[in-house]
Scaffold this active site. Structure first.
Site, PDB file in Angstrom:
ATOM      1  N   HIS A  95     -28.631 -21.705 -28.039  1.00  0.00           N
ATOM      2  CA  HIS A  95     -27.850 -21.177 -29.158  1.00  0.00           C
ATOM      3  C   HIS A  95     -26.696 -22.131 -29.500  1.00  0.00           C
ATOM      4  O   HIS A  95     -25.587 -21.988 -29.005  1.00  0.00           O
ATOM      5  CB  HIS A  95     -27.300 -19.807 -28.750  1.00  0.00           C
ATOM      6  CG  HIS A  95     -26.818 -18.989 -29.891  1.00  0.00           C
ATOM      7  ND1 HIS A  95     -26.950 -17.620 -29.920  1.00  0.00           N
ATOM      8  CD2 HIS A  95     -26.187 -19.312 -31.045  1.00  0.00           C
ATOM      9  CE1 HIS A  95     -26.418 -17.137 -31.030  1.00  0.00           C
ATOM     10  NE2 HIS A  95     -25.956 -18.156 -31.740  1.00  0.00           N
ATOM     11  N   ARG A 116     -24.338 -27.352 -37.627  1.00  0.00           N
ATOM     12  CA  ARG A 116     -23.772 -27.349 -38.986  1.00  0.00           C
ATOM     13  C   ARG A 116     -24.420 -28.312 -39.971  1.00  0.00           C
ATOM     14  O   ARG A 116     -24.161 -28.224 -41.172  1.00  0.00           O
ATOM     15  CB  ARG A 116     -22.263 -27.639 -38.938  1.00  0.00           C
ATOM     16  CG  ARG A 116     -21.452 -26.692 -38.069  1.00  0.00           C
ATOM     17  CD  ARG A 116     -21.596 -25.252 -38.484  1.00  0.00           C
ATOM     18  NE  ARG A 116     -20.695 -24.366 -37.744  1.00  0.00           N
ATOM     19  CZ  ARG A 116     -20.907 -23.065 -37.594  1.00  0.00           C
ATOM     20  NH1 ARG A 116     -21.991 -22.509 -38.122  1.00  0.00           N
ATOM     21  NH2 ARG A 116     -20.057 -22.323 -36.925  1.00  0.00           N
ATOM     22  N   ASN A 123     -28.553 -21.324 -39.640  1.00  0.00           N
ATOM     23  CA  ASN A 123     -27.628 -20.966 -40.732  1.00  0.00           C
ATOM     24  C   ASN A 123     -26.871 -22.192 -41.242  1.00  0.00           C
ATOM     25  O   ASN A 123     -25.642 -22.269 -41.192  1.00  0.00           O
ATOM     26  CB  ASN A 123     -26.678 -19.858 -40.302  1.00  0.00           C
ATOM     27  CG  ASN A 123     -25.874 -20.184 -39.050  1.00  0.00           C
ATOM     28  OD1 ASN A 123     -26.222 -21.088 -38.298  1.00  0.00           O
ATOM     29  ND2 ASN A 123     -24.798 -19.456 -38.835  1.00  0.00           N
ATOM     30  N   HIS A 182     -29.885 -11.499 -33.647  1.00  0.00           N
ATOM     31  CA  HIS A 182     -28.455 -11.218 -33.692  1.00  0.00           C
ATOM     32  C   HIS A 182     -28.331  -9.711 -33.887  1.00  0.00           C
ATOM     33  O   HIS A 182     -28.499  -9.208 -34.991  1.00  0.00           O
ATOM     34  CB  HIS A 182     -27.816 -11.991 -34.851  1.00  0.00           C
ATOM     35  CG  HIS A 182     -26.386 -11.655 -35.116  1.00  0.00           C
ATOM     36  ND1 HIS A 182     -25.368 -12.555 -34.902  1.00  0.00           N
ATOM     37  CD2 HIS A 182     -25.783 -10.529 -35.591  1.00  0.00           C
ATOM     38  CE1 HIS A 182     -24.217 -11.998 -35.234  1.00  0.00           C
ATOM     39  NE2 HIS A 182     -24.445 -10.764 -35.658  1.00  0.00           N
ATOM     40  N   HIS A 201     -26.432 -13.484 -27.638  1.00  0.00           N
ATOM     41  CA  HIS A 201     -25.042 -13.151 -27.283  1.00  0.00           C
ATOM     42  C   HIS A 201     -24.793 -11.671 -26.974  1.00  0.00           C
ATOM     43  O   HIS A 201     -24.058 -10.986 -27.683  1.00  0.00           O
ATOM     44  CB  HIS A 201     -24.069 -13.637 -28.357  1.00  0.00           C
ATOM     45  CG  HIS A 201     -24.483 -13.443 -29.783  1.00  0.00           C
ATOM     46  ND1 HIS A 201     -24.931 -12.230 -30.284  1.00  0.00           N
ATOM     47  CD2 HIS A 201     -24.495 -14.317 -30.824  1.00  0.00           C
ATOM     48  CE1 HIS A 201     -25.183 -12.369 -31.561  1.00  0.00           C
ATOM     49  NE2 HIS A 201     -24.948 -13.621 -31.910  1.00  0.00           N
ATOM     50  N   ASP A 221     -23.495 -20.375 -27.893  1.00  0.00           N
ATOM     51  CA  ASP A 221     -23.124 -20.000 -29.264  1.00  0.00           C
ATOM     52  C   ASP A 221     -22.026 -20.935 -29.765  1.00  0.00           C
ATOM     53  O   ASP A 221     -21.078 -20.517 -30.429  1.00  0.00           O
ATOM     54  CB  ASP A 221     -22.689 -18.541 -29.351  1.00  0.00           C
ATOM     55  CG  ASP A 221     -22.628 -18.026 -30.794  1.00  0.00           C
ATOM     56  OD1 ASP A 221     -23.041 -18.771 -31.709  1.00  0.00           O
ATOM     57  OD2 ASP A 221     -22.163 -16.891 -31.001  1.00  0.00           O
ATOM     58  N   PRO A 255     -15.686 -16.496 -37.877  1.00  0.00           N
ATOM     59  CA  PRO A 255     -15.864 -16.262 -36.450  1.00  0.00           C
ATOM     60  C   PRO A 255     -16.585 -17.427 -35.772  1.00  0.00           C
ATOM     61  O   PRO A 255     -17.451 -18.068 -36.358  1.00  0.00           O
ATOM     62  CB  PRO A 255     -16.713 -14.992 -36.412  1.00  0.00           C
ATOM     63  CG  PRO A 255     -17.502 -15.035 -37.692  1.00  0.00           C
ATOM     64  CD  PRO A 255     -16.594 -15.685 -38.699  1.00  0.00           C
ATOM     65  N   GLY A 256     -16.213 -17.698 -34.523  1.00  0.00           N
ATOM     66  CA  GLY A 256     -16.916 -18.724 -33.774  1.00  0.00           C
ATOM     67  C   GLY A 256     -15.995 -19.526 -32.876  1.00  0.00           C
ATOM     68  O   GLY A 256     -14.795 -19.653 -33.144  1.00  0.00           O
TER      69      GLY A 256
END
Length: 432
Positions: A57, A61, A91, A178, A231, A306, A324-325
Site C-alpha cells: 500500500h 502520486r 488514485n 478501503h 489499513h 499507506d 489525509p495521509g
C-alpha cells in the site's frame, strides 16, 4: 553479474553470525568465515538479515501529482526503508484504471530500478464506484496487475464488489478494499469519540469500517474471490476478521495494518496539526493495543505503510482543508520494532512474516518474501537492531514532509537493501 559478500550477519536474528555470499541475483552460499572473491564486502557486525520488505500500500502520486511524490523519489524512500517491492495505488491523475496508465507506472519503476514497482489497478472506472474498470486488460498488460483497489474510496455498492471478486478470481487477482461506508462518514474529520467531540470535529465512527469488512468477508466467501482489507484501524474490525478466519478454511481474506495505527492515537489531535490527519483516522489506545495483538496472532496478516506524501500546501493549512495521509516507507521498520519487537509481541522471524513473507504471498509474488537460504533470490534487507535514530522529515527521501514521526526517536536502522543481489541502499544512501 556482481558478487557481494555480507560478513557477520544473523539471518532472522538467530544464532551466531555467518557470512552470506550473493552471486548475481541469488544467495550462493551461507557459511562461517567465507574466503571468496567479491566485488563488494559489507561488514555487518552481527546485524539481522531478513528477506526484503514488501509494501502492499504505497502512494507514489505519479502521474498527476509529481509535486508530492514521483516513482523515483518514492523508490528511493522504499529502498532506504528496506523495501524491495511496493504496490503503487491507483488514485493518480489520470486514474490507473486502464492498461496505459499501469504500464507507465510499471515502466517507470523498471527504469529507476531501486525497487520492484507493481501498479495497483482501480476496481472501478475513475474510482467512482459505478462501473468495473478494465480489470482483465490490466491483468494481461505488461504490468501484469494482480491487485486492484479504489483506495481512498470504498467500493460501497455490494453488487459491484461482488462482480469484482468474481471477475478477479478467474485470473488469481485480489481486491483490496478501503472499508468505509460513505453514508456514515459524510464530513468526517476524526475518530468519532470523546476527543473529536471536545475539539468540535465531525466524527468517523468505527462501524463505518466494520460494516463493510463484515459484508465483504461474506461476499468473498460466497464468490470464492480473494479479499484484502486495507489499513485496519479498529478493535471491532480485528474481531470480525478473527471470527471470519476461524470459519474460512480457504483463507480468502487477508488484512493489513499501518505503522501509524500501531502507535499513534487520536490524543495527538489536540494541536489541530494536519500532519495527524489520515483516513481512516487515528483511533483510541484500546484500538491500538487490539491491533498489535491481532498482528501478533495472525488475525491481521501484515504491515503496509499507506505511504501518502502530500505537497506542502495540502498539509500546511487548516485542519478541515488538509488532505489525509502520512509518510511511512522510511519509518515503518522503526515503528514495528518499537511497537512489536521491543514489546515482545514479535521476534525477527515475525517481522519477516508481517513485512515480507505474507505481503508477498497475498500479492502472488513468487520472487519476494523468500527464505534467507542458498539458492533463493537475493532480495534482502540488513537491519541493525540496536541502533536508534531520530526522524527528520526534511531529510527523508520523499518530496512530501508530512511525517507524524518527525522528531521521534525510533529503534532499528536499515543498514543495506539488496534487490536481486544489487545494493540499492547502504548506510543511509541510495545506491544506483
Amino acid at each position: 553479474m556482481s558478487r557481494v559478500l555480507l560478513k557477520d550477519v544473523r539471518p532472522y536474528g538467530e544464532g551466531e553470525p555467518v557470512d552470506v555470499l550473493v552471486d548475481g541475483e541469488v544467495i550462493a552460499e551461507i557459511g562461517t568465515e567465507l574466503e571468496v572473491d567479491a566485488d563488494e564486502i559489507v561488514h555487518a557486525g552481527g546485524a539481522v538479515l531478513l528477506p526484503g520488505f514488501v509494501d502492499l500500500h504505497t502512494h507514489l502520486r505519479e502521474p498527476g501529482r509529481e509535486d508530492a511524490e514521483t516513482v523515483e523519489t518514492g523508490s528511493m524512500a522504499a529502498a532506504l526503508g528496506g523495501y524491495t517491492a511496493v504496490f503503487a495505488m491507483a488514485n493518480t491523475d489520470p486514474v490507473a484504471d486502464n492498461a496505459v496508465v499501469v504500464e507507465h507506472v510499471w515502466r517507470r519503476g523498471r527504469e529507476i530500478g531501486l525497487v520492484d514497482v507493481h501498479p495497483v489497478g482501480a476496481v472501478t472506472v475513475g474510482l467512482k464506484g459505478e462501473k468495473l474498470a478494465e480489470l482483465g486488460t490490466m491483468a494481461r498488460s505488461a504490468a501484469g496487475v494482480r491487485v486492484f483497489s479504489d483506495d481512498g474510496h470504498c467500493v460501497h455498492d455490494p453488487l459491484i464488489m461482488r462482480r469484482a471478486l468474481e471477475y478477479t478470481s478467474s485470473f488469481g487477482g485480489v481486491v483490496a478494499q478501503h472499508a468505509e461506508e460513505p453514508r456514515l462518514t459524510v464530513g468526517a474529520q476524526a475518530h468519532e469519540g470523546a476527543n473529536a467531540a471536545r475539539l468540535g470535529l465531525a466524527g468517523w465512527p468505527a462501524p463505518a469500517e466494520e460494516a463493510i469488512v463484515a459484508r465483504d468477508c461474506l461476499l468473498a466467501g460466497h464468490t470464492g474471490g480473494a479479499l484484502h482489507i486495507c489499513h485496519v484501524s479498529t478493535a471491532g474490525t480485528a474481531e470480525i476478521l478473527r471470527w471470519w478466519k476461524s470459519r474460512d478454511a480457504a483463507g480468502r481474506v487477508s488484512a493489513e495494518v499501518t505503522p501509524h495505527h500501531l502507535l499513534l492515537t487520536d490524543d495527538r489531535l489536540d494541536t489541530y496539526d494536519p500532519v495527524n490527519k489520515v483516513n481512516p483516522p487515528l483511533r483510541t489506545e484500546a484500538d491500538v493495543l487490539a491491533l498489535r495483538r491481532a498482528l501478533a496472532d495472525g488475525t491481521v496478516d501484515c504491515v503496509a505503510t499507506d505511504h501518502a506524501p502530500h505537497a506542502a500546501q495540502d498539509k500546511d493549512c487548516e485542519w478541515s482543508a488538509a488532505r489525509p495521509g502520512m509518510l511511512g516507507l522510511q519509518t515503518a521498520l522503526g515503528v514495528v520494532v518499537h511497537t512489536m519487537v521491543r514489546t515482545g509481541l514479535l521476534d525477527w522471524r515475525g517481522v519477516a512474516r508481517v513485512m515480507s513473507e505474507r505481503p508477498a504471498e497475498i500479492a502472488r509474488l513468487a520472487d519476494q518474501g523468500r527464505p534467507v537460504a542458498a539458492g533463493e533470490p537475493a532480495n534482502l534487507v540488513l537491519v541493525d537492531p540496536d541502533a536508534e535514530w531520530t526522524v527528520r522529515a526534511a531529510e527523508l527521501a520523499s518530496l512530501g514532509q508530512n511525517s507524524p514521526f518527525d522528531g521521534m526517536r525510533l529503534p532499528g536502522r536499515v543498514v543495506a537493501t539488496l534487490l536481486r543481489g544489487r545494493l540499492t541502499a547502504h548506510e543511509g544512501k541510495v545506491r544506483r
